[in-house]
Every structure is written in C-alpha cells, then in structure tokens.
Write a protein that holds these residues in place. Structure first.
Motif, mmCIF file in Angstrom:
data_model
loop_
_atom_site.group_PDB
_atom_site.id
_atom_site.type_symbol
_atom_site.label_atom_id
_atom_site.label_comp_id
_atom_site.label_asym_id
_atom_site.label_seq_id
_atom_site.Cartn_x
_atom_site.Cartn_y
_atom_site.Cartn_z
ATOM 1 N N UNK A 1 0.840 -1.193 -0.118
ATOM 2 C CA UNK A 1 -0.046 0.039 0.077
ATOM 3 C C UNK A 1 0.935 1.169 -0.085
ATOM 4 N N UNK A 2 2.061 1.171 0.430
ATOM 5 C CA UNK A 2 2.768 2.508 0.348
ATOM 6 C C UNK A 2 3.195 2.933 -0.923
ATOM 7 N N UNK A 3 3.320 1.970 -1.958
ATOM 8 C CA UNK A 3 3.746 2.322 -3.349
ATOM 9 C C UNK A 3 2.481 2.466 -4.010
ATOM 10 N N UNK A 4 1.257 1.971 -3.553
ATOM 11 C CA UNK A 4 0.007 2.005 -4.203
ATOM 12 C C UNK A 4 -0.605 3.432 -4.007
ATOM 13 N N UNK A 5 -0.532 3.884 -2.486
ATOM 14 C CA UNK A 5 -1.008 5.125 -2.367
ATOM 15 C C UNK A 5 -0.174 6.426 -3.087
ATOM 16 N N UNK A 6 1.352 6.323 -3.120
ATOM 17 C CA UNK A 6 1.999 7.327 -3.569
ATOM 18 C C UNK A 6 1.715 7.095 -5.223
ATOM 19 N N UNK A 7 1.495 6.103 -5.767
ATOM 20 C CA UNK A 7 1.312 6.092 -7.179
ATOM 21 C C UNK A 7 -0.020 6.710 -7.572
ATOM 22 N N UNK A 8 -0.809 6.765 -6.622
ATOM 23 C CA UNK A 8 -2.254 7.264 -6.907
ATOM 24 C C UNK A 8 -2.380 8.667 -6.306
ATOM 25 N N UNK A 9 -1.517 9.262 -5.862
ATOM 26 C CA UNK A 9 -1.430 10.936 -5.703
ATOM 27 C C UNK A 9 -1.906 11.010 -4.386
ATOM 28 N N UNK A 10 -2.065 9.890 -3.309
ATOM 29 C CA UNK A 10 -2.652 10.262 -1.978
ATOM 30 C C UNK A 10 -1.427 10.318 -1.204
ATOM 31 N N UNK A 11 -1.560 11.353 -0.281
ATOM 32 C CA UNK A 11 -0.655 11.775 0.794
ATOM 33 C C UNK A 11 -0.549 10.661 1.957
ATOM 34 N N UNK A 12 0.692 10.616 2.234
ATOM 35 C CA UNK A 12 0.973 9.311 3.195
ATOM 36 C C UNK A 12 1.449 10.169 4.456
ATOM 37 N N UNK A 13 1.060 10.051 5.658
ATOM 38 C CA UNK A 13 1.310 10.702 6.749
ATOM 39 C C UNK A 13 1.602 9.448 7.737
ATOM 40 N N UNK A 14 2.675 9.206 8.177
ATOM 41 C CA UNK A 14 2.920 8.125 9.154
ATOM 42 C C UNK A 14 2.901 8.543 10.758
ATOM 43 N N UNK A 15 2.485 7.754 11.502
ATOM 44 C CA UNK A 15 2.728 7.960 12.972
ATOM 45 C C UNK A 15 3.350 6.884 13.561
ATOM 46 N N UNK A 16 3.564 6.856 15.024
ATOM 47 C CA UNK A 16 4.169 5.922 15.878
ATOM 48 C C UNK A 16 5.485 5.531 15.463
ATOM 49 N N UNK A 17 6.322 6.508 15.083
ATOM 50 C CA UNK A 17 7.656 6.345 14.586
ATOM 51 C C UNK A 17 8.313 5.830 15.695
#
Length: 289
Positions: free
Chosen positions: A174-190
């Motif tokens: 899903x990381x690649x899929x979201x990015x290729x779809x132009x969806x912003x990816x915000x990650x938490x719990x680093x």
C-alpha cells in the motif's frame, strides 16, 4: 519539512514513555515557536485528544496547516451531515481558524457502513465549501485500505502507523500504491509511543515476551553507532514516498533533539528480522498493563 507535529500530548497524558503528563500551555508555546522556526508546517490533532484543539486555539496556530480527525460516529446518530458539521465547526471554533488542511476519520469503516455512506457526501461538501482542503482516514491496519478501495471511495490523505517493527504499510504494497495514486501518506508511531526509545530496564514487563526483538534492536543500534532516536527517525526518513512523519514531544528540548537527529541523517540498512506483525505489540490499543 517532512516532519509534522502531533498534539495528543497537548491535550492528554499520552504515550507509554510519558512521565511528565499533559504538556503545560507555556511549553506548548515554546514547542510551536521552535517548530515554526524550523519550517515544520503541519500540526496533527483530533477531537478525541482531550482539550488539544482548545490549547492550540489559545496559543494561535494560523501559521500552520492543521489536520484534525472526527471521532468514530455513534450508532444512534440519525443526521450524519449535522453531526459532521457540528464537530468540524466546533473544532474550527476551538482552534480559532477558518479552515483545516485535512479532515480525517478516526474510524475508516464509517465511510461505508449503512447508513453512514451519507458521510461521504458531507465530507465532499466541506471540500467544495473550502472548509476542508483534503479528506482522508487514519488507519490501524493496511487491510482497511482494501475495503476503501473495494467501495470505490476517493480520499486524499492516509495516516498510518509505520516504524522499524511495524512495516505493514510497505509489506502490504500500500505504500507504493498510495504514492502512485497521488494520495498523501502521513505516518505516525515512529517511536511506537516511545517504546523504541526506552532502555530495557524502563520497559513494562508486558513487553518481555518480545525481548528477542528488543535485544536485536538494541544491538543493531549499538553496532551501527546510532541512537534509538536517530535510528527510528532515519528509518522513516529513508522512505521518499512518505509525505509527513508525525512526532509528539513533551517539551522544546525533545523537539530540538529530534531535529538534530534528522540533520545527521544516514541511510543504514535495517535488519529484516526486526519486522514483526504481532498486533499485540505493534498496535498500542492492544497493550495490557
């Protein structure tokens, strides 16, 4: 700046490693001043973060992009549109702003559960009216994105947990899929709510069953001459497809330490053995102390 500032600590006693409780408003001012001075332009908050939104309003946050979240929709709600508008208007009033950069759902299933499909129309209406720039979801498991895709629902932002132990967003594809779809990816719990920053003696006995993973993590950090803080941050920073990495702090010094660790960024290979899918560890909701 890829870093975004989480604000749960501003409204709650939040985090497994938090020994100081809710952040005092004077310290919040110092933190936000420091963040603004280092080009951190995004704050992440939520209705369920205690009085976090009110604190932000008192301090003043017009210079930031604000992402907030709606709480799960109660089962007895009859008028979804009214419920949504009541919450967003309350959030805007508390934060003393006219619009938010992002509005997320704390429970993604609210998007397609009957009769809650009305929710989609309400969210898009807020976008059309300029009250909200982008809409999205905060997820706990990438499987939730399968359901959203299946229902054909278009979103702009996905916020998801992602750290050295929890790499499901990447391994699921899903990381690649979201990015290729132009969806912003915000990650938490680093830092996995600070768990990855704790020394062995500080960790709650609940986590002893995963001691092999923590021992491996500690050895790897030592062998590569990193700190747990820099290792955790640099791991997330190494993924170009991630747009924002959300971190929470209790004071200005912690933020400065984080910023300093980023400036010393080096991409060091992370052992694949550190990846774990056990929900009893990687999802803090399941922790039992």
């Amino acid at each position: 700046m890829k870093l975004a500032l989480g604000t749960a600590q501003f409204g709650l006693d939040y985090g497994v490693s938090n020994a100081s409780g809710q952040v005092e408003i004077s310290e919040v001012k110092d933190i936000l001043r420091e963040a603004d001075g280092h080009n951190i332009d995004t704050l992440d908050t939520a209705v369920v973060y205690g009085n976090s939104e009110s604190v932000l309003g008192k301090v003043g946050v017009n210079q930031f992009n604000i992402v907030t979240k709606l709480p799960p929709i109660p089962k007895d709600v009859r008028n979804i549109n009214l419920w949504v508008n009541t919450h967003i208007n309350s959030s805007l009033r508390k934060m003393r702003i006219e619009r938010v950069s992002g509005l997320l759902l704390h429970r993604s299933a609210d998007l397609f559960e009957t009769p809650k499909r009305q929710l989609i129309d309400s969210l898009f209406k807020l976008k059309d009216d300029g009250v909200v720039n982008k809409i999205g979801v905060s997820i706990y498991n990438p499987d939730e994105l399968d359901d959203i895709e299946k229902h054909g629902i278009k979103i702009d932002i996905v916020q998801a947990p992602f750290n050295i132990l929890d790499r499901r967003l990447e391994s699921s594809g899903w990381l690649n899929k979201l990015s290729s779809s132009g969806i912003e990816i915000h990650t938490r719990s680093v830092f996995l709510q600070g768990l990855l920053l704790q020394k062995k003696a500080q960790r709650n006995p609940y986590f002893n069953k995963w001691s092999d993973y923590f021992n491996m993590f500690d050895e790897w950090v030592s062998d590569t001459e990193q700190t747990p803080l820099s290792a955790s941050l640099n791991f997330s920073y190494s993924f170009d497809k991630i747009n924002k990495i959300i971190v929470g702090v209790q004071n200005k010094l912690q933020l400065i330490e984080i910023l300093t660790s980023i400036s010393q960024n080096s991409k060091i290979s992370v052992p694949s053995e550190l990846k774990i899918d056990d929900p009893m560890l990687i999802n803090p909701v399941n922790w039992r102390f």
